[in-house]
Design a protein around this motif. Structure first.
Motif, PDB file in Angstrom:
ATOM      1  N   MET A 556     -46.769  60.367 -43.629  1.00 18.47           N
ATOM      2  CA  MET A 556     -46.433  59.008 -44.044  1.00 18.47           C
ATOM      3  C   MET A 556     -44.951  58.862 -44.361  1.00 18.47           C
ATOM      4  O   MET A 556     -44.328  57.838 -44.039  1.00 18.47           O
ATOM      5  CB  MET A 556     -47.279  58.599 -45.252  1.00 18.47           C
ATOM      6  CG  MET A 556     -48.686  58.193 -44.884  1.00 18.47           C
ATOM      7  SD  MET A 556     -49.600  57.476 -46.265  1.00 18.47           S
ATOM      8  CE  MET A 556     -50.138  58.956 -47.100  1.00 18.47           C
ATOM      9  N   LEU A 557     -44.372  59.852 -45.004  1.00 18.15           N
ATOM     10  CA  LEU A 557     -42.951  59.783 -45.348  1.00 18.15           C
ATOM     11  C   LEU A 557     -42.088  59.814 -44.094  1.00 18.15           C
ATOM     12  O   LEU A 557     -41.078  59.099 -44.000  1.00 18.15           O
ATOM     13  CB  LEU A 557     -42.586  60.935 -46.282  1.00 18.15           C
ATOM     14  CG  LEU A 557     -43.125  60.805 -47.715  1.00 18.15           C
ATOM     15  CD1 LEU A 557     -43.033  62.137 -48.444  1.00 18.15           C
ATOM     16  CD2 LEU A 557     -42.357  59.727 -48.469  1.00 18.15           C
ATOM     17  N   LEU A 558     -42.482  60.605 -43.117  1.00 18.80           N
ATOM     18  CA  LEU A 558     -41.708  60.711 -41.881  1.00 18.80           C
ATOM     19  C   LEU A 558     -41.752  59.408 -41.089  1.00 18.80           C
ATOM     20  O   LEU A 558     -40.716  58.925 -40.618  1.00 18.80           O
ATOM     21  CB  LEU A 558     -42.253  61.871 -41.042  1.00 18.80           C
ATOM     22  CG  LEU A 558     -41.372  62.385 -39.896  1.00 18.80           C
ATOM     23  CD1 LEU A 558     -39.995  62.783 -40.384  1.00 18.80           C
ATOM     24  CD2 LEU A 558     -42.056  63.568 -39.213  1.00 18.80           C
ATOM     25  N   VAL A 559     -42.938  58.817 -40.944  1.00 18.00           N
ATOM     26  CA  VAL A 559     -43.020  57.570 -40.170  1.00 18.00           C
ATOM     27  C   VAL A 559     -42.408  56.409 -40.942  1.00 18.00           C
ATOM     28  O   VAL A 559     -41.830  55.492 -40.330  1.00 18.00           O
ATOM     29  CB  VAL A 559     -44.471  57.254 -39.751  1.00 18.00           C
ATOM     30  CG1 VAL A 559     -45.003  58.318 -38.807  1.00 18.00           C
ATOM     31  CG2 VAL A 559     -45.395  57.081 -40.939  1.00 18.00           C
ATOM     32  N   SER A 560     -42.490  56.421 -42.258  1.00 14.81           N
ATOM     33  CA  SER A 560     -41.863  55.354 -43.045  1.00 14.81           C
ATOM     34  C   SER A 560     -40.351  55.378 -42.875  1.00 14.81           C
ATOM     35  O   SER A 560     -39.707  54.329 -42.736  1.00 14.81           O
ATOM     36  CB  SER A 560     -42.233  55.505 -44.526  1.00 14.81           C
ATOM     37  OG  SER A 560     -43.617  55.343 -44.722  1.00 14.81           O
ATOM     38  N   GLU A 561     -39.776  56.569 -42.884  1.00 14.48           N
ATOM     39  CA  GLU A 561     -38.336  56.697 -42.637  1.00 14.48           C
ATOM     40  C   GLU A 561     -37.985  56.208 -41.242  1.00 14.48           C
ATOM     41  O   GLU A 561     -36.963  55.543 -41.039  1.00 14.48           O
ATOM     42  CB  GLU A 561     -37.902  58.149 -42.825  1.00 14.48           C
ATOM     43  CG  GLU A 561     -36.414  58.364 -42.653  1.00 14.48           C
ATOM     44  CD  GLU A 561     -35.991  59.816 -42.817  1.00 14.48           C
ATOM     45  OE1 GLU A 561     -34.790  60.104 -42.639  1.00 14.48           O
ATOM     46  OE2 GLU A 561     -36.865  60.668 -43.116  1.00 14.48           O
ATOM     47  N   SER A 562     -38.841  56.494 -40.273  1.00 14.20           N
ATOM     48  CA  SER A 562     -38.597  56.048 -38.901  1.00 14.20           C
ATOM     49  C   SER A 562     -38.580  54.531 -38.818  1.00 14.20           C
ATOM     50  O   SER A 562     -37.700  53.935 -38.176  1.00 14.20           O
ATOM     51  CB  SER A 562     -39.687  56.599 -37.967  1.00 14.20           C
ATOM     52  OG  SER A 562     -39.703  57.999 -37.967  1.00 14.20           O
ATOM     53  N   VAL A 563     -39.542  53.882 -39.459  1.00 15.31           N
ATOM     54  CA  VAL A 563     -39.613  52.413 -39.444  1.00 15.31           C
ATOM     55  C   VAL A 563     -38.388  51.816 -40.117  1.00 15.31           C
ATOM     56  O   VAL A 563     -37.740  50.904 -39.570  1.00 15.31           O
ATOM     57  CB  VAL A 563     -40.905  51.930 -40.136  1.00 15.31           C
ATOM     58  CG1 VAL A 563     -40.880  50.406 -40.294  1.00 15.31           C
ATOM     59  CG2 VAL A 563     -42.132  52.353 -39.345  1.00 15.31           C
ATOM     60  N   ALA A 564     -38.054  52.307 -41.306  1.00 14.49           N
ATOM     61  CA  ALA A 564     -36.951  51.730 -42.069  1.00 14.49           C
ATOM     62  C   ALA A 564     -35.612  51.920 -41.371  1.00 14.49           C
ATOM     63  O   ALA A 564     -34.785  50.991 -41.310  1.00 14.49           O
ATOM     64  CB  ALA A 564     -36.918  52.354 -43.465  1.00 14.49           C
ATOM     65  N   LYS A 565     -35.372  53.097 -40.822  1.00 14.98           N
ATOM     66  CA  LYS A 565     -34.087  53.357 -40.177  1.00 14.98           C
ATOM     67  C   LYS A 565     -33.938  52.541 -38.896  1.00 14.98           C
ATOM     68  O   LYS A 565     -32.861  52.009 -38.600  1.00 14.98           O
ATOM     69  CB  LYS A 565     -33.926  54.850 -39.894  1.00 14.98           C
ATOM     70  CG  LYS A 565     -32.520  55.255 -39.466  1.00 14.98           C
ATOM     71  CD  LYS A 565     -32.282  56.752 -39.574  1.00 14.98           C
ATOM     72  CE  LYS A 565     -32.120  57.206 -40.998  1.00 14.98           C
ATOM     73  NZ  LYS A 565     -31.668  58.625 -41.108  1.00 14.98           N
ATOM     74  N   ALA A 566     -35.025  52.427 -38.121  1.00 14.74           N
ATOM     75  CA  ALA A 566     -34.964  51.611 -36.899  1.00 14.74           C
ATOM     76  C   ALA A 566     -34.781  50.137 -37.250  1.00 14.74           C
ATOM     77  O   ALA A 566     -34.038  49.410 -36.571  1.00 14.74           O
ATOM     78  CB  ALA A 566     -36.230  51.818 -36.078  1.00 14.74           C
ATOM     79  N   ALA A 567     -35.457  49.676 -38.311  1.00 15.33           N
ATOM     80  CA  ALA A 567     -35.338  48.278 -38.728  1.00 15.33           C
ATOM     81  C   ALA A 567     -33.923  47.958 -39.199  1.00 15.33           C
ATOM     82  O   ALA A 567     -33.399  46.865 -38.960  1.00 15.33           O
ATOM     83  CB  ALA A 567     -36.343  47.970 -39.834  1.00 15.33           C
ATOM     84  N   LEU A 568     -33.292  48.905 -39.859  1.00 18.74           N
ATOM     85  CA  LEU A 568     -31.909  48.708 -40.308  1.00 18.74           C
ATOM     86  C   LEU A 568     -30.962  48.646 -39.112  1.00 18.74           C
ATOM     87  O   LEU A 568     -30.009  47.862 -39.080  1.00 18.74           O
ATOM     88  CB  LEU A 568     -31.503  49.839 -41.252  1.00 18.74           C
ATOM     89  CG  LEU A 568     -30.052  49.831 -41.751  1.00 18.74           C
ATOM     90  CD1 LEU A 568     -29.764  48.578 -42.566  1.00 18.74           C
ATOM     91  CD2 LEU A 568     -29.772  51.081 -42.594  1.00 18.74           C
ATOM     92  N   THR A 569     -31.218  49.455 -38.112  1.00 18.34           N
ATOM     93  CA  THR A 569     -30.330  49.527 -36.945  1.00 18.34           C
ATOM     94  C   THR A 569     -30.418  48.280 -36.068  1.00 18.34           C
ATOM     95  O   THR A 569     -29.395  47.793 -35.582  1.00 18.34           O
ATOM     96  CB  THR A 569     -30.666  50.776 -36.110  1.00 18.34           C
ATOM     97  OG1 THR A 569     -30.570  51.933 -36.931  1.00 18.34           O
ATOM     98  CG2 THR A 569     -29.714  50.916 -34.931  1.00 18.34           C
TER      99      THR A 569
END
Length: 624
Positions: A556-569
């Motif tokens: 969950m932590l890994l995919v949450s980071e993926s979502v947040a970082k892509a959303a920021l970009t």
């Protein structure tokens, strides 16, 4: 944590042998399918019918897949109600619904092949609703030009699972129920790594298992349990996404999370539980606290030509559908969810923070009971609301992730040899927003393709099967047992970390996003990752849900980071991704995908940009 955590069975009290408690099972197959939802079962059936030795591993019980939540139907251009419908129109609708960020080849294959997959399902015993002529009935859904959803009342997903499960059992496919896979195993002896199997454990006993196979198909579903309000069940912790990342695969479109516009708002115990789009497809309308049918205020230019702009015109469509300009309640899900969110923020929401979905004033009780039996019982039993007489209180809820493992459109293989992905943990098919009804067809079409390809790959590896590295198995054991022996004096409870993660995702990576909030979310997620290194689980490995959650948190932590970082970009608003600071789509961003992979440390993620695949001219004409 000792290797032998207990010697008595927690339910019977009987003595257990050391091997039964702490040993490890070994199994060997040609194709291993992780996940027993619609895509996993369809893939297993295809692989078994191709001659492979197949096993399915599922986190819960067979038949309890989240596919049953897809209640409305399977989108397929059968043309039973509208002869004008065909795969080209379905392709166009899918691409436009995904705001042109879909992989065109996946959308093409899906539209072309899903009618055959539906008829195949019928041959296997699926009991679809019928037209007066005896054909498979089809209903309307948001974003689809024509009524094309083949359905079984509002229980279509359940019927699909029943049919596929019966087929799989009849074929003799081996199933490991209540097992969790924690790592994929690789053979690194050649020029490039190859899949060699998977490592996991029985949830009941905690006993480890090593499953060897040259082909592994990930069909683990979504990531919704990382969010506070979601339609997703407990199994959806991003397992497939994270397993693929750690094995060296890449993810695509992770910034695009679909918030279904209609989840239950009250009572709190069922907040977020899905209210099927069939309610709107069969005549339900959305009203705010002032009684206004507000969706007419939110018709975007993209869909203006085909959307009714007055109540009279919308009502005529519901009555005779001759004018074919659809009510605004049947705009794509991202459009409706944003509209509801705007009404609530403007102070025109319901008492409990939602809006009202009304079908009682438009349809007879007999119609509602016949077409929407599950919705009637769901609200009656859980909220004491009679939807034949009263409005439903609903609001947006995290429902589906469009992002997933990057795969070849024709075979569903990732960039790791022997690793395939299907269903919600696979990316590319739906672009930035999935149309309702396209999920079940996606499972069938690409499940079959993955099963066929995985069986062929396993056959090609018959004389050179990948080997399991004992060091990888030892490492997987060590990681799995780490929560029993935390490092440092400070310890953390896995339930507390999950609750904190859900709050972060809800508040900072929700339906409306800004750069400031996304940057804060990444800081908070990093703190949670550090805290997760000190998880403490008590007791032993038998019947230990705290341990299960501790292992799920890695994912969950890994995919949450993926979502947040892509959303920021991604500095634009498109589909399921809405930025308050970049409220409009951007033509530059329309030309590229964001690809997520593990960084050099193996503990975080990095992003790269990738141009969209070039669409052939004959398909461009269909969407222009």
């Amino acid at each position: 944590m000792p290797e032998l955590p207990g010697t008595r069975h927690p339910m019977t009290g009987n003595e257990m042998s050391p091997d039964a408690v702490g040993g490890m099972e070994h199994h060997d197959f040609d194709v291993l399918v992780i996940g027993a939802g619609g895509s996993g079962l369809r893939a297993a059936i295809a692989a078994q019918e191709a001659g492979a030795r197949v096993a399915v591993v599922c986190k819960s019980l067979l038949g309890k897949a989240h596919t049953v939540m897809a209640e409305g139907g399977i989108a397929a251009s059968l043309g039973n109600l509208w002869p004008e419908d065909n795969w080209q129109v379905h392709f166009r609708d899918t691409m436009r619904g995904g705001k042109m960020l879909n992989h065109w080849r996946m959308a093409q294959l899906h539209a072309q092949e899903v009618p055959e997959r539906v008829l195949e399902l019928e041959d296997w015993g699926a009991l679809f609703d019928r037209t007066s002529e005896g054909l498979i009935s089809q209903r309307d859904f948001g974003g689809h030009r024509y009524a094309r959803l083949a359905h079984v009342g509002d229980r279509t997903g359940l019927e699909m699972i029943r049919t596929l499960q019966q087929r799989a059992v009849a074929l003799g496919i081996e199933v490991f129920m209540e097992c969790t896979v924690t790592e994929l195993l690789l053979d690194r002896t050649g020029e490039t790594p190859r899949i060699s199997g998977a490592f996991g454990y029985w949830r009941e006993t905690g006993r480890f298992m090593q499953l060897e196979a040259p082909s592994v198909i990930l069909a683990t579903g979504g990531i919704g349990r990382a969010f506070k309000v979601t339609t997703n069940s407990w199994e959806y912790t991003g397992d497939g996404h994270a397993l693929a990342l750690r094995a060296g695969a890449s993810l695509v479109n992770m910034e695009f999370v679909q918030f279904h516009p209609t989840g239950m708002v009250w009572p709190p115990s069922v907040k977020g539980l899905l209210v099927t789009e069939s309610v709107r497809g069969d005549g339900g309308v959305l009203r705010n606290s002032e009684g206004k049918r507000f969706m007419f205020d939110y018709i975007t230019d993209y869909f203006k030509d085909e959307t009714a702009d007055s109540e009279d015109e919308a009502d005529r469509w519901y009555d005779d559908k001759i004018n074919n300009r659809r009510p605004p309640e049947l705009l794509p899900r991202d459009e409706v969810a944003r509209a509801i969110n705007s009404e609530v923020k403007a102070g025109r929401g319901s008492e409990h923070g939602g809006v009202f979905l009304d079908i009682a004033t438009r349809r007879t009780p007999e119609f509602i009971m016949r077409r929407l039996p599950s919705m009637y019982h769901q609200f009656k039993e859980l909220a004491d609301v009679d939807i034949t007489k009263q409005s439903m209180e609903i609001g947006p809820t995290c429902h589906y992730v469009m992002g997933g493992i990057e795969v070849d459109p024709d075979t569903e293989m990732s960039k790791v040899a022997g690793l395939y992905s299907v269903g919600e943990c696979s990316g590319g098919m739906h672009g930035s927003n999935r149309l309702g009804g396209n999920s079940l067809g996606d499972l069938l079409v690409f499940g079959k393709r993955a099963g066929d390809a995985a069986a062929a790959h396993a056959d090609a590896m018959a004389t050179d099967r990948p080997k399991v590295d004992p060091a990888d198995v030892s490492s997987a054991k060590q990681v799995a047992l780490a929560p029993f022996e935390p490092t440092g004096e400070h310890t953390e409870n896995p339930y507390t970390i999950q609750a904190d993660l859900q709050q972060v995702m809800n508040d900072l990576v929700g339906i409306i996003r800004t750069a400031d909030e996304l940057e804060r979310s990444l800081v908070e997620i990093e703190k949670l990752k550090q805290r997760a290194q000190h998880l403490l689980v008590t007791g032993n490995r038998q019947y230990n849900p705290g341990w299960h959650l501790a292992l799920d948190l890695r994912n969950m932590l890994l995919v949450s980071e993926s979502v947040a970082k892509a959303a920021l970009t991604r500095q634009e608003s498109r589909g399921g991704h809405t930025r308050d600071d970049f409220p409009l789509p951007d033509d530059v961003w329309a030309q590229k995908n964001l690809i997520v992979g593990l960084d050099a440390t193996g503990n975080g993620i990095e992003l790269t940009e990738k141009p969209l695949p070039e669409m052939p001219d004959e398909l461009k004409k269909l969407v222009e």
